[in-house]
Design a protein around this motif. Structure first.
Motif, PDB file in Angstrom:
ATOM      1  N   GLU A 227     -28.409 -51.818 -43.554  1.00  0.00           N
ATOM      2  CA  GLU A 227     -27.467 -51.229 -44.440  1.00  0.00           C
ATOM      3  C   GLU A 227     -26.160 -51.082 -43.831  1.00  0.00           C
ATOM      4  O   GLU A 227     -25.046 -51.188 -44.565  1.00  0.00           O
ATOM      5  CB  GLU A 227     -28.037 -49.741 -44.670  1.00  0.00           C
ATOM      6  N   GLN A 228     -25.941 -50.873 -42.505  1.00  0.00           N
ATOM      7  CA  GLN A 228     -24.874 -50.611 -41.883  1.00  0.00           C
ATOM      8  C   GLN A 228     -24.070 -51.939 -42.080  1.00  0.00           C
ATOM      9  O   GLN A 228     -22.976 -52.223 -42.132  1.00  0.00           O
ATOM     10  CB  GLN A 228     -24.868 -50.299 -40.497  1.00  0.00           C
ATOM     11  N   LEU A 229     -24.762 -53.118 -41.868  1.00  0.00           N
ATOM     12  CA  LEU A 229     -24.159 -54.586 -42.021  1.00  0.00           C
ATOM     13  C   LEU A 229     -23.607 -54.910 -43.150  1.00  0.00           C
ATOM     14  O   LEU A 229     -22.563 -55.317 -43.457  1.00  0.00           O
ATOM     15  CB  LEU A 229     -25.276 -55.597 -41.302  1.00  0.00           C
ATOM     16  N   LYS A 230     -24.465 -54.481 -44.266  1.00  0.00           N
ATOM     17  CA  LYS A 230     -24.002 -54.575 -45.831  1.00  0.00           C
ATOM     18  C   LYS A 230     -22.587 -53.758 -45.901  1.00  0.00           C
ATOM     19  O   LYS A 230     -21.629 -54.094 -46.609  1.00  0.00           O
ATOM     20  CB  LYS A 230     -24.944 -54.054 -46.714  1.00  0.00           C
ATOM     21  N   ASP A 231     -22.608 -52.633 -45.273  1.00  0.00           N
ATOM     22  CA  ASP A 231     -21.396 -51.746 -45.588  1.00  0.00           C
ATOM     23  C   ASP A 231     -20.086 -52.590 -44.877  1.00  0.00           C
ATOM     24  O   ASP A 231     -19.179 -52.397 -45.389  1.00  0.00           O
ATOM     25  CB  ASP A 231     -21.503 -50.381 -44.957  1.00  0.00           C
ATOM     26  N   ILE A 232     -20.308 -53.128 -43.704  1.00  0.00           N
ATOM     27  CA  ILE A 232     -19.401 -53.896 -42.948  1.00  0.00           C
ATOM     28  C   ILE A 232     -18.809 -55.096 -43.829  1.00  0.00           C
ATOM     29  O   ILE A 232     -17.560 -55.147 -44.222  1.00  0.00           O
ATOM     30  CB  ILE A 232     -19.844 -54.238 -41.621  1.00  0.00           C
ATOM     31  N   PHE A 233     -19.976 -55.890 -44.276  1.00  0.00           N
ATOM     32  CA  PHE A 233     -19.367 -56.956 -45.174  1.00  0.00           C
ATOM     33  C   PHE A 233     -18.709 -56.603 -46.529  1.00  0.00           C
ATOM     34  O   PHE A 233     -17.734 -57.066 -46.901  1.00  0.00           O
ATOM     35  CB  PHE A 233     -20.473 -57.486 -45.627  1.00  0.00           C
ATOM     36  N   HIS A 234     -19.081 -55.057 -47.111  1.00  0.00           N
ATOM     37  CA  HIS A 234     -18.511 -54.764 -48.240  1.00  0.00           C
ATOM     38  C   HIS A 234     -17.083 -54.458 -47.835  1.00  0.00           C
ATOM     39  O   HIS A 234     -16.064 -54.676 -48.428  1.00  0.00           O
ATOM     40  CB  HIS A 234     -19.358 -53.762 -48.670  1.00  0.00           C
TER      41      HIS A 234
ATOM     42  N   GLN B 292     -30.155 -34.225 -33.313  1.00  0.00           N
ATOM     43  CA  GLN B 292     -29.237 -34.726 -32.035  1.00  0.00           C
ATOM     44  C   GLN B 292     -28.041 -35.125 -32.550  1.00  0.00           C
ATOM     45  O   GLN B 292     -27.701 -35.536 -33.678  1.00  0.00           O
ATOM     46  CB  GLN B 292     -30.297 -35.703 -31.184  1.00  0.00           C
ATOM     47  N   TRP B 293     -27.091 -35.197 -31.487  1.00  0.00           N
ATOM     48  CA  TRP B 293     -25.701 -35.475 -31.685  1.00  0.00           C
ATOM     49  C   TRP B 293     -25.585 -37.124 -31.909  1.00  0.00           C
ATOM     50  O   TRP B 293     -26.293 -37.932 -31.319  1.00  0.00           O
ATOM     51  CB  TRP B 293     -25.087 -35.334 -30.286  1.00  0.00           C
ATOM     52  N   VAL B 294     -24.671 -37.170 -32.812  1.00  0.00           N
ATOM     53  CA  VAL B 294     -24.491 -38.648 -33.404  1.00  0.00           C
ATOM     54  C   VAL B 294     -22.893 -38.775 -33.171  1.00  0.00           C
ATOM     55  O   VAL B 294     -22.299 -38.425 -33.896  1.00  0.00           O
ATOM     56  CB  VAL B 294     -25.014 -38.985 -34.886  1.00  0.00           C
ATOM     57  N   ASP B 295     -22.467 -39.885 -32.588  1.00  0.00           N
ATOM     58  CA  ASP B 295     -21.061 -40.206 -32.442  1.00  0.00           C
ATOM     59  C   ASP B 295     -20.526 -40.655 -33.858  1.00  0.00           C
ATOM     60  O   ASP B 295     -21.178 -41.245 -34.531  1.00  0.00           O
ATOM     61  CB  ASP B 295     -20.854 -41.325 -31.349  1.00  0.00           C
ATOM     62  N   TRP B 296     -19.363 -40.411 -33.970  1.00  0.00           N
ATOM     63  CA  TRP B 296     -18.632 -40.984 -35.165  1.00  0.00           C
ATOM     64  C   TRP B 296     -18.381 -42.401 -35.273  1.00  0.00           C
ATOM     65  O   TRP B 296     -18.304 -43.214 -34.109  1.00  0.00           O
ATOM     66  CB  TRP B 296     -17.167 -40.397 -35.479  1.00  0.00           C
ATOM     67  N   THR B 297     -18.550 -42.999 -36.386  1.00  0.00           N
ATOM     68  CA  THR B 297     -18.321 -44.500 -36.537  1.00  0.00           C
ATOM     69  C   THR B 297     -17.120 -44.400 -37.620  1.00  0.00           C
ATOM     70  O   THR B 297     -16.830 -43.421 -38.287  1.00  0.00           O
ATOM     71  CB  THR B 297     -19.570 -45.211 -36.772  1.00  0.00           C
ATOM     72  N   PRO B 298     -16.291 -45.789 -37.665  1.00  0.00           N
ATOM     73  CA  PRO B 298     -15.437 -45.566 -38.703  1.00  0.00           C
ATOM     74  C   PRO B 298     -15.837 -45.535 -40.137  1.00  0.00           C
ATOM     75  O   PRO B 298     -15.135 -44.973 -40.858  1.00  0.00           O
ATOM     76  CB  PRO B 298     -14.788 -47.119 -38.486  1.00  0.00           C
ATOM     77  N   SER B 299     -17.062 -45.795 -40.350  1.00  0.00           N
ATOM     78  CA  SER B 299     -17.507 -45.647 -41.522  1.00  0.00           C
ATOM     79  C   SER B 299     -17.877 -44.176 -41.874  1.00  0.00           C
ATOM     80  O   SER B 299     -17.868 -43.672 -43.173  1.00  0.00           O
ATOM     81  CB  SER B 299     -18.845 -46.531 -41.732  1.00  0.00           C
ATOM     82  N   ASP B 300     -17.885 -43.207 -40.788  1.00  0.00           N
ATOM     83  CA  ASP B 300     -18.262 -41.845 -41.111  1.00  0.00           C
ATOM     84  C   ASP B 300     -16.981 -41.210 -41.463  1.00  0.00           C
ATOM     85  O   ASP B 300     -16.897 -40.012 -41.882  1.00  0.00           O
ATOM     86  CB  ASP B 300     -18.695 -41.187 -40.132  1.00  0.00           C
ATOM     87  N   MET B 301     -15.723 -41.935 -41.270  1.00  0.00           N
ATOM     88  CA  MET B 301     -14.470 -41.053 -41.470  1.00  0.00           C
ATOM     89  C   MET B 301     -13.865 -41.225 -42.836  1.00  0.00           C
ATOM     90  O   MET B 301     -13.910 -42.415 -43.358  1.00  0.00           O
ATOM     91  CB  MET B 301     -13.497 -41.574 -40.306  1.00  0.00           C
ATOM     92  N   ILE B 302     -13.333 -40.207 -43.226  1.00  0.00           N
ATOM     93  CA  ILE B 302     -12.223 -40.272 -44.396  1.00  0.00           C
ATOM     94  C   ILE B 302     -10.695 -40.462 -43.812  1.00  0.00           C
ATOM     95  O   ILE B 302     -10.062 -41.187 -44.213  1.00  0.00           O
ATOM     96  CB  ILE B 302     -12.063 -39.026 -45.174  1.00  0.00           C
ATOM     97  N   HIS B 303     -10.490 -39.804 -42.537  1.00  0.00           N
ATOM     98  CA  HIS B 303      -9.293 -39.920 -41.825  1.00  0.00           C
ATOM     99  C   HIS B 303      -9.557 -39.753 -40.341  1.00  0.00           C
ATOM    100  O   HIS B 303     -10.199 -38.701 -40.215  1.00  0.00           O
ATOM    101  CB  HIS B 303      -8.035 -39.159 -42.420  1.00  0.00           C
TER     102      HIS B 303
END
Length: 807
Positions: free
Chosen positions: A667-674, A629-640
């Motif tokens: 896991e997403q929270l860990k990525d945000i803290f990183h 199914q469709w998943v919207d982009w998040t800032p962590s999905d982007m290179i630019h």
């Protein structure tokens, strides 16, 4: 007047209009006015009565029209009983009248009618006219009185004069005889209006200004300068007569000029026996204006000239008679400075007067303004009090609670919810009639009759049941109101021992539960901290420029209006160009939707420089395949991200990629803290006030280490005040500073505007006077305390009042 025609048997020289007009006709007029809708229609009904009175007066006094003392006064003193000054006090109110009626009517005290009269305000009977003693008396008397009375207006006035005179002479039997005479000769309707005249609340739906305006155009203005209904009615008998000059004379009271403010001017009496003799005080007259000089009226002169007369006439005598001090102000800031000086001196406020203003009795629009700290938002400390009782209203507030008894909690030793509340003040202003009605509906089912024989255990009043409410309410069924007042004063009428001066309700605190109201300890701390005054800060002219508004105005161009639309993060995803099945997602369209990339290489770098495309990580596409199914982009999905996508991200995510609306995984929270650790930006630190709020919410009883969290303390350990380079190496305050930091305090090496306390060593007071000089120039006054204050706070586990430890 049909019933008051002049017959040939009447001697015109000895008769008055009041002796010919039945009291029943006046009561019929009041009934008609009260039932008529609309102020103009009510005034027309009254005007017809006044015109007929004047016509009868002209017929009766054709030969002595210039010398007769007869006037409309006998009727006017009954129409405006609260303004009557000639007749002494009756000495009876509703409860006294009820007991007298029971006695003269020979009613058994336990009878239903007697209980109705005595308990006319009982909560269970507050329906319709209940709560109005006059209406209840009419209900009881209508079967016991004649259908129509036989007394004239003059006879009723004579009976009322007798009641007032005998009451002053303490002749109770004579008072009862006069009341019995009225009961036997007046109908129930007449008794109803008579009761309202005695208690001086007529409730006919017509203001005194309207009554005066019907009688004469200048009647109200003339009354304001002499306070005599008799003079108004006698001197303005002819409606064509005009009072062109204010008639001020010595020994003739008049209503003073008032400051432009929405509350009534304060009135007080100096009682020689209570004040001068008993307490040994000497009255001192403070003179601020002069209106009469050698029989010459000065009211039409500007204030500037009147002050010149005043300085020429009055010779000040210390302790006896003084001239009020004044100074000229030319800017708004001058007025603000004067108000701040009054706040610093613990004074009530200031009066601002136009130097060219004339003296206009009983008006607030004459160029005088009263400024008090409580009139300016943010300058006063508000108090959160619990409603514990109610008082029934009268007039347009009849049939509901109009005033409320507020209390404070007696704190429990173990920190549990309070069980006992002390009476503290009575408040009856600050809300509109609609707000009062809604508030009454909210509490209606919880009111209980207050019986002093069985008082509630949760509420304690002053000894002798002073300020006993008509009804009380269980604390857990009540609510907290935020009250603003001028100051805390000593009072024996409330259990706390203090009360508020000029209290008014600011708002209902629906956000606070009943048990979080102020306590007796809070009131005592607040009183000691400010000496009773509740002005907590100084006034500043925020954003006001002197001379603003002068000169030509610029044309105002209305901004272009954009109609609101649903924010992007709440709109559904646009999948018009996307088709999907269980295993893949295919993009269709004539333009590039996005670019998938695994890492940043030369080609990707060149594409980033164009800033045209969204470059997305391959891992995002893998999520589409995995989820189906469709998943919207998040800032962590982007290179630019392109400009449009960055704009959307600003609306939906914070600067670290955390969504405003969507839940995230571990896991997403860990990525945000990183990302936060490697973002290179300064992450804002929490202010002490924010930390204190969190500690209060989550660790209010468990942790003592935030005791001084809200305190910013300057240690007097520098040879030169505020110069951290002159630190005294052997200062005993250094260890104390470490201890204060341990308990949450912020230690400041500079004496800035945010400092709340200055800590000094009692063994070294060489810089004390300099510290006090600095404090005088500060808008926010800091406390100068010794180490004993810190020790007392640590011992009590709370911030103690600074006053006992100040230098």
């Amino acid at each position: 007047m049909a019933d008051a025609a002049v017959s040939s048997d009447v001697n015109p020289t000895s008769s008055t209009v009041a002796s010919l007009v039945p009291f029943a006709e006046l009561c019929g007029l009041l009934e008609k006015i009260s039932k008529t809708q609309g102020n103009d229609k009510k005034k027309r009904v009254l005007k017809d009565f006044v015109d007929r009175w004047r016509n009868l007066h002209d017929d009766l006094h054709k030969k002595d029209s210039d010398t007769t003392m007869d006037s409309f006064y006998p009727a006017m003193r009954l129409l405006l009983p609260h303004l009557e000054r000639e007749r002494m006090a009756y000495g009876v109110k509703e409860n006294g009248l009820a007991r007298l009626m029971i006695k003269v009517l020979c009613l058994a005290k336990d009878s239903q009618d007697a209980q109705r009269l005595l308990n006319y305000r009982a909560v269970k009977t507050v329906q319709g006219d209940a709560g109005d003693f006059a209406s209840m008396a009419y209900f009881v008397l209508k079967t016991r009185c004649p259908s129509r009375g036989s007394l004239t207006i003059q006879q009723v006035n004579e009976a009322l004069d007798s009641i007032a005179t005998n009451n002053a002479a303490r002749k109770k039997e004579a008072v009862e005889e006069s009341i019995l005479f009225l009961l036997k000769n007046l109908s129930a309707v007449e008794q109803k209006w008579l009761v309202r005249m005695i208690v001086k609340e007529l409730k006919m739906g017509l203001s005194q200004a309207s009554v005066f305006s019907v009688y004469h155009t200048d009647a109200e203005d003339f009354f304001n300068v002499n306070n005599s209904l008799e003079k108004v009615c006698r001197l303005l008998r002819n409606p064509a007569t005009r009072m062109h000059e204010i008639g001020i004379s010595i020994f003739s009271p008049f209503t003073p000029m008032l400051g432009d403010r929405g509350s009534k001017g304060e009135q007080f009496d100096i009682k020689s026996r209570d004040v001068v003799e008993a307490k040994g005080y000497q009255p001192c007259v403070m003179v601020f204006d002069i209106l009469l000089y050698n029989d010459h009226v000065l009211t039409n002169l500007p204030l500037r000239q009147r002050l010149e007369y005043l300085e020429k006439v009055i010779v000040p005598v210390d302790g006896r008679i003084l001239l009020s001090q004044h100074k000229e102000a030319r800017t708004n800031q001058d007025c603000v400075d004067a108000l701040n000086d009054a706040i610093d001196n613990r004074e009530e406020g200031i009066m601002v007067k136009d130097a060219e203003s004339t003296y206009r009795p009983n008006t607030r629009k004459g160029g005088w303004w009263k400024l008090k700290p409580e009139y300016v938002g943010g300058l006063m400390d508000e108090l959160d009090l619990l409603i514990i009782g109610g008082f029934f209203g009268e007039g347009h507030r009849g049939g509901m609670m109009s005033h409320f008894l507020c209390g404070v909690a007696v704190p429990e030793a173990n920190g549990e919810e309070p069980k006992v509340f002390y009476s503290f003040c009575k408040v009856g202003s600050g809300y509109s009639k609609n707000q009062l009605r809604e508030f009454n509906q909210r509490l209606a089912e919880h009111w209980q009759v207050f019986d002093k024989r069985k008082p509630p255990a949760c509420i304690e009043l002053a000894s002798g049941f002073k300020e006993k409410p008509d009804a009380w309410i269980q604390p857990d069924k009540s609510c907290i109101v935020q009250v603003k007042a001028a100051e805390i004063i000593v009072s024996e009428r409330f259990k706390v021992g203090y009360t508020l001066r000029f209290p008014r309700v600011e708002m209902i605190r629906d956000d606070k539960p009943w048990h979080q109201c102020m306590t007796t300890a809070d009131i005592e701390d607040l009183r000691q901290k400010s000496g009773g005054k509740l002005a907590g800060s100084r006034m500043e002219l925020a954003g006001v420029e002197e001379g603003a508004g002068r000169g030509r105005r610029k044309r105002h161009i209305a901004p272009r209006v954009q109609h609101p639309k649903l924010m992007a993060r709440f709109q559904g995803a646009d999948v018009s160009n996307v088709t999907q099945d269980i295993n893949s997602v295919n993009f269709q369209g004539k333009t590039t939707f996005c670019i998938l990339a695994e890492k940043t290489n030369v080609k990707v770098t060149n594409l980033i420089k164009t800033d045209k495309y969204d470059i997305v990580k391959v891992s995002w596409f893998q999520k589409l395949l995995d989820r189906g199914q469709w998943v919207d982009w998040t800032p962590s999905d982007m290179i630019h991200a392109s400009a449009g996508t960055r704009k959307r991200f600003l609306q939906e995510f914070d600067q670290y990629g955390d969504s405003f609306t969507e839940d995230i995984s571990e896991e997403q929270l860990k990525d945000i803290f990183h990302a936060m650790d490697h973002s290179g930006t300064d992450i804002p630190t929490m202010k002490p006030e924010d930390i204190a709020q969190l500690e209060e919410e989550y660790f209010s009883e468990d942790s003592p280490y935030g005791l001084f969290r809200t305190c910013r303390i300057y240690m007097d350990s520098y040879m030169i005040v505020g110069n951290d380079s002159t630190h005294i190496a052997t200062s005993s305050l250094d260890l104390l500073a470490i201890e204060l930091r341990f308990f949450g305090a912020t230690i400041s090496s500079r004496l800035d505007s945010d400092v709340s306390h200055v800590l000094v060593d009692k063994r070294d007071l060489s810089r004390l006077e300099q510290l006090k000089i600095v404090r005088r120039g500060c808008k926010r006054k800091f406390h100068i305390v010794t180490e004993e204050w810190v020790r007392a706070c640590l011992e009590e586990g709370t911030l103690c009042a600074e006053k006992p430890y100040e230098l």
